[in-house]
Scaffold this motif. Structure first.
Motif, PDB file in Angstrom:
ATOM      1  N   VAL A  37       0.820  -1.195   0.096  1.00 39.00           N
ATOM      2  CA  VAL A  37       0.174  -0.211   0.012  1.00 39.00           C
ATOM      3  C   VAL A  37       0.799   1.063  -0.110  1.00 39.00           C
ATOM      4  O   VAL A  37       0.436   2.458  -0.470  1.00 39.00           O
ATOM      5  CB  VAL A  37      -0.963  -0.072   1.203  1.00 39.00           C
ATOM      6  CG1 VAL A  37      -0.258   0.307   2.591  1.00 39.00           C
ATOM      7  CG2 VAL A  37      -1.851   0.901   0.988  1.00 39.00           C
ATOM      8  N   GLY A  38       1.789   1.125   0.595  1.00 36.60           N
ATOM      9  CA  GLY A  38       2.974   2.190   0.218  1.00 36.60           C
ATOM     10  C   GLY A  38       3.345   2.776   1.829  1.00 36.60           C
ATOM     11  O   GLY A  38       3.919   3.866   1.959  1.00 36.60           O
TER      12      GLY A  38
ATOM     13  N   LEU B 254      -5.700   1.547  -0.641  1.00 33.76           N
ATOM     14  CA  LEU B 254      -5.530   2.004  -2.078  1.00 33.76           C
ATOM     15  C   LEU B 254      -6.898   2.223  -2.623  1.00 33.76           C
ATOM     16  O   LEU B 254      -7.963   1.587  -2.178  1.00 33.76           O
ATOM     17  CB  LEU B 254      -4.901   0.910  -2.792  1.00 33.76           C
ATOM     18  CG  LEU B 254      -3.482   0.590  -2.501  1.00 33.76           C
ATOM     19  CD1 LEU B 254      -2.993  -0.705  -3.237  1.00 33.76           C
ATOM     20  CD2 LEU B 254      -2.526   1.693  -2.845  1.00 33.76           C
ATOM     21  N   PRO B 255      -6.921   3.382  -3.313  1.00 35.94           N
ATOM     22  CA  PRO B 255      -8.098   3.495  -4.113  1.00 35.94           C
ATOM     23  C   PRO B 255      -8.583   2.104  -5.168  1.00 35.94           C
ATOM     24  O   PRO B 255      -7.593   1.582  -5.547  1.00 35.94           O
ATOM     25  CB  PRO B 255      -7.980   4.654  -5.129  1.00 35.94           C
ATOM     26  CG  PRO B 255      -6.750   5.143  -4.788  1.00 35.94           C
ATOM     27  CD  PRO B 255      -5.973   4.194  -3.947  1.00 35.94           C
TER      28      PRO B 255
ATOM     29  N   ASN C 204      -3.336   6.200  -0.507  1.00 36.50           N
ATOM     30  CA  ASN C 204      -2.112   6.533  -1.060  1.00 36.50           C
ATOM     31  C   ASN C 204      -2.294   6.274  -2.678  1.00 36.50           C
ATOM     32  O   ASN C 204      -3.330   5.706  -3.032  1.00 36.50           O
ATOM     33  CB  ASN C 204      -1.224   5.574  -0.535  1.00 36.50           C
ATOM     34  CG  ASN C 204       0.242   6.004  -0.792  1.00 36.50           C
ATOM     35  OD1 ASN C 204       0.211   7.321  -1.064  1.00 36.50           O
ATOM     36  ND2 ASN C 204       1.162   4.950  -0.819  1.00 36.50           N
ATOM     37  N   LYS C 205      -1.422   6.602  -3.277  1.00 37.81           N
ATOM     38  CA  LYS C 205      -1.016   6.441  -4.711  1.00 37.81           C
ATOM     39  C   LYS C 205      -2.056   7.296  -5.482  1.00 37.81           C
ATOM     40  O   LYS C 205      -2.502   6.951  -6.766  1.00 37.81           O
ATOM     41  CB  LYS C 205      -1.115   5.102  -5.089  1.00 37.81           C
ATOM     42  CG  LYS C 205      -0.129   4.347  -4.276  1.00 37.81           C
ATOM     43  CD  LYS C 205       0.239   2.806  -4.897  1.00 37.81           C
ATOM     44  CE  LYS C 205       1.097   1.828  -4.066  1.00 37.81           C
ATOM     45  NZ  LYS C 205       1.283   0.736  -4.558  1.00 37.81           N
ATOM     46  N   ALA C 206      -2.439   8.313  -4.976  1.00 35.64           N
ATOM     47  CA  ALA C 206      -3.310   9.460  -5.592  1.00 35.64           C
ATOM     48  C   ALA C 206      -3.006   9.720  -6.943  1.00 35.64           C
ATOM     49  O   ALA C 206      -3.487  10.397  -7.701  1.00 35.64           O
ATOM     50  CB  ALA C 206      -3.856  10.449  -4.709  1.00 35.64           C
ATOM     51  N   ASP C 207      -1.499   9.849  -7.220  1.00 36.17           N
ATOM     52  CA  ASP C 207      -1.121  10.223  -8.452  1.00 36.17           C
ATOM     53  C   ASP C 207      -1.281   9.433  -9.632  1.00 36.17           C
ATOM     54  O   ASP C 207      -1.272   9.823 -10.638  1.00 36.17           O
ATOM     55  CB  ASP C 207       0.720  10.172  -8.260  1.00 36.17           C
ATOM     56  CG  ASP C 207       1.242   8.836  -7.800  1.00 36.17           C
ATOM     57  OD1 ASP C 207       1.991   8.520  -8.529  1.00 36.17           O
ATOM     58  OD2 ASP C 207       1.045   8.572  -6.675  1.00 36.17           O
TER      59      ASP C 207
ATOM     60  N   CYS D 148      -6.761  11.788   0.398  1.00 32.03           N
ATOM     61  CA  CYS D 148      -5.884  10.999  -0.213  1.00 32.03           C
ATOM     62  C   CYS D 148      -4.567  11.947  -0.482  1.00 32.03           C
ATOM     63  O   CYS D 148      -4.388  12.895  -0.230  1.00 32.03           O
ATOM     64  CB  CYS D 148      -6.518  10.713  -1.634  1.00 32.03           C
ATOM     65  SG  CYS D 148      -7.006  12.215  -2.589  1.00 32.03           S
ATOM     66  N   LEU D 149      -3.360  11.223  -0.535  1.00 33.34           N
ATOM     67  CA  LEU D 149      -2.272  11.505  -1.096  1.00 33.34           C
ATOM     68  C   LEU D 149      -1.446  10.753  -1.902  1.00 33.34           C
ATOM     69  O   LEU D 149      -1.778   9.928  -2.301  1.00 33.34           O
ATOM     70  CB  LEU D 149      -1.585  12.182   0.172  1.00 33.34           C
ATOM     71  CG  LEU D 149      -1.424  10.986   1.478  1.00 33.34           C
ATOM     72  CD1 LEU D 149      -0.319   9.817   1.066  1.00 33.34           C
ATOM     73  CD2 LEU D 149      -0.924  11.595   2.827  1.00 33.34           C
TER      74      LEU D 149
END
Ligand code: GDP
Length: 340
Positions: A80-81, A191-192, A215-218, A251-252
């Motif tokens: 997940v980060g 995670l989304p 996380n991982k919104a990028d 989110c980020l």
């Protein structure tokens, strides 16, 4: 000059820990993690010394001042980060003048003998920072034992002057409950689109979360924002664990270091609200009592099993329970009567 931690007395070790010497801190944590009875005695003395003489500026035990350490639990499935996030957050906090300790509770180590979190190559940059202390997870022991030692490791890190303590764990349920019970603030990383929200709700993990971070919104910002909205809705249907805090959902991107400042601003806000309401302190008091009760339970269980009469009778009674000739309740009564 640094002391020789190998030959130092416990008193010298404690002095060195309080000076913030990292090798001494590592050695002291090794002592509390040790399973040798002689080490356990020394470790208890060390911890008692820290708790009882805790000056409130350090904030050991559950005493508290404005400057006392903040204990943050972070959980999420592998991948997940977490380590990317903790490394980025740790470096951000160090740049702001904090000292950051990262401890891991790794349930995999007791189940498989392996370790998901113990990998030394994680958080490479953070581990090089002078103001960081990273302790990989102990490699053996039952979850209960590991978490007992994590509580003690938290106190040692605080005595060494670390003011942000991050306790990381993998999301498998039991370990999250243990980590939430020893921290001031619990962060669930998701995670989304992973569909694990429902799992977390089912397992009762969601109720523990003060923060839910996607996380991982990028990768897909729209999906991340949708996940945030859905989570807010889901959480609004659960009873919040605090009257003074609605779980913060955001989110980020840990990878792009985007959203860290916002995250930290919310953490500061959380702490202010909890302290102003008195809940910060009452939570620590409650946790200290729960820790005591847990210690009593595990010591009693150990004493019971080590009692010569119980040790002698247990194998035959276990067989009898297995083959149904004695009921579990009757066997338990018989065994308990042996120690009275
Ligand atoms: P952990 O197992 O939860 O500690 O996860 P890691 O921090 O090791 O991250 C797993 C993978 O996801 C690594 O390849 C990271 O580089 C990647 N990752 C972590 N955070 C982000 C992020 O915000 N965005 C993207 N795109 N990838 C990320």
């Amino acid at each position: 000059m640094q002391i020789d931690v190998e030959s130092a007395s416990d008193a010298q070790l404690l002095v060195a820990v309080r000076k913030g010497e990292r090798r001494a801190l590592a050695k002291a944590i090794t002592l509390v993690e040790s399973t040798l009875p002689a080490h356990a005695k020394r470790a208890q003395k060390l911890i008692a010394e820290i708790i009882v003489s805790a000056d409130s500026s350090v904030g050991a035990g559950h005493t508290l001042s404005k400057t006392s350490a903040l204990r943050i639990g972070i959980s999420g499935v592998p991948g997940v980060g977490k380590s990317t996030f903790i490394e980025a957050l740790g470096l951000y906090l160090i740049a702001a003048g904090h000292k950051v300790a990262v401890l891991a509770v790794d349930p995999s180590s007791s189940l498989t003998g392996g370790s998901i979190l113990g990998d030394k190559t994680r958080m490479e940059h953070l581990s090089l920072a002078d103001a960081a202390f990273i302790r990989p997870s102990p490699s053996s022991g039952a979850l209960g034992g590991v978490t007992d030692h994590t509580r003690e490791a938290i106190l040692l890190c605080e005595a060494a002057g670390y003011d942000i303590i991050i306790v990381e764990t993998v999301g498998v349920g039991q370990s999250e409950i243990a980590v939430a019970a020893m921290t001031d603030l619990f962060v669930l990383m998701q995670l989304p689109n992973a569909g694990d929200d429902l799992q977390a709700i089912k397992k009762g993990i969601m109720e523990l979360a003060d923060f839910v971070v996607f996380n991982k919104a990028d990768i897909d910002l729209i999906a991340a924002q949708r996940a945030v909205a859905q989570m807010r809705l889901a959480l609004s249907m659960l009873r919040p664990s605090s009257k003074f805090w609605t779980p913060h959902v955001m989110c980020l991107s840990a990878f792009k270091q985007d959203g860290l400042a916002d995250f930290w601003q919310q953490v500061v806000d959380f702490r202010l609200k909890m302290q102003a309401s008195g809940e910060f302190l009452s939570k620590r008091q409650h946790q200290a009592l729960a820790w005591m009760n847990q210690q009593i339970d595990s010591a009693l269980r150990q004493q019971f099993r080590q009692h010569p009469a119980v040790a002698a009778a247990l194998p035959a009674l276990s067989v009898a329970v297995e083959n149904g000739s004695v009921t579990p309740a009757a066997a338990a009564q018989q065994l308990l009567a042996l120690v009275n």
